[in-house]
Design an enzyme around this catalytic site. Sequence first.
Site, PDB file in Angstrom:
ATOM      1  N   THR A 197      -2.268   5.499   1.179  1.00 52.69           N
ATOM      2  CA  THR A 197      -3.349   4.516   1.208  1.00 52.69           C
ATOM      3  C   THR A 197      -3.373   3.828   2.561  1.00 52.69           C
ATOM      4  OG1 THR A 197      -3.092   4.137  -1.165  1.00 52.69           O
ATOM      5  CG2 THR A 197      -4.344   2.505   0.075  1.00 52.69           C
ATOM      6  N   LEU A 215       0.866  -1.170   0.000  1.00 53.30           N
ATOM      7  CA  LEU A 215       0.000   0.000   0.000  1.00 53.30           C
ATOM      8  C   LEU A 215       0.905   1.222   0.000  1.00 53.30           C
ATOM      9  CD1 LEU A 215      -2.685  -0.997   2.679  1.00 53.30           C
ATOM     10  CD2 LEU A 215      -2.928  -1.064   0.206  1.00 53.30           C
ATOM     11  N   ASP A 216       0.586   2.208  -0.858  1.00 54.21           N
ATOM     12  CA  ASP A 216       1.446   3.379  -0.902  1.00 54.21           C
ATOM     13  C   ASP A 216       1.252   4.223   0.348  1.00 54.21           C
ATOM     14  OD1 ASP A 216      -0.776   5.166  -1.297  1.00 54.21           O
ATOM     15  OD2 ASP A 216      -0.798   4.591  -3.398  1.00 54.21           O
ATOM     16  N   ILE A 217       2.054   5.265   0.468  1.00 53.78           N
ATOM     17  CA  ILE A 217       2.085   6.046   1.700  1.00 53.78           C
ATOM     18  C   ILE A 217       0.764   6.745   1.974  1.00 53.78           C
ATOM     19  CG2 ILE A 217       2.998   8.099   0.564  1.00 53.78           C
ATOM     20  CD1 ILE A 217       4.729   8.546   3.081  1.00 53.78           C
TER      21      ILE A 217
END
Length: 385
Positions: free
Chosen positions: A142, A138-140
Amino acid sequence: MARPFKQQRDTTRKAPQAAPVEVDADGVALPQHTQRLHKLLALAGLGSRRDMEELIANGRVTINGQTAQVGAGVTAHDMVRVDGRPLRLPFEAELPQVLIYHKPEGEIVSQDDPEGRATVFDKLPRIKQGKWIAIGRLDINTSGLLIFTNSGELANRFMHPRYEVEREYAVRVFGELTEEQMAMLTQGIELEDGPASFDRIIAQGGEGANHWYQVIIREGRNREVRRLFEAFQLPVSRLMRVRFGPVNLPPRVKRGSMLKLEQKQVVELLEWAGLPVPKAPLKQLTQREKDKATTVFVPKVRKQRGSVLNRVPRELDAEGSARPNTTRSGAAREGAKFGSKESSDRTSNGRDNAARKPSAKKPVNRRIRQSTDLAPTKRQTKKTS
């Protein structure tokens, strides 16, 4: 004397099937009780089988002091080392551990970040066997469901594209999709790295300019959900993963909280993944261990990552190359960095002139000042005259 009863032979009973024979890379059968090296390394939690094959191909694994080859087999009597460190291989499959984490925004899913940002791996509890593997990223920006396990095979079953495991997200966008745009998102649109689509998209309503959507996708490409909405000029203001395969994010696991799955739940995951379940009986837990296993907890950071401001500044030598500053204290370095007058006054002559605690050192013997050392006053000059 009565003869013992003679049991009739069951002719309908099938003969037990032989265990599958392990073969090496050349197709030659391996000796009995020999298993593939990359398979055991994956069971040990070092990564997926494909990752372990690359690890062996890079020459980082040895068997009894000799560099291992891809497809090699090992027995329980062989000494296996990874990067020079001995490793205990699980010849009998053990029940893996699985953690559920509600990732908040602002954390990255990486074990090494040169910028020193907060990472989810800093909060994971220590593990005796193997290492924690993040199932999916998961990106920063999300939040939502993040699964950790020490089983490389289980992680590979979730993430490999050929299995097409569903990921479900709750998405809030600035704007609203039309019925035609929603149909296009399910049929597929062209992105920079190829066509992409949602398996299902359902409008969940909203207030004002913000609208919520529930989407299901079977891929895990970088920022794929965001890019699909941005293709219609609808920026995503919030993205949250709520389900990954058969695992849902429980409502009681709030942001920043973690939950360890029970043994029965892990067995169900192995059966869903088609992986072998350990033959050993499940560990009998005490009532305290059962209560702890079902309790949601907030993990603590195991190590503090230094921020950019706390890093030691470096000076330049005569040739212009950087060299570490080891002559001044930390306070002096901070003051020199920000040009503080107060810090420069404190650090003049290489010592701090502020109030200090009395030191335990012995006082230095100093010469007592004599009267002859003083300059003559006016009264003394009159007497002498």
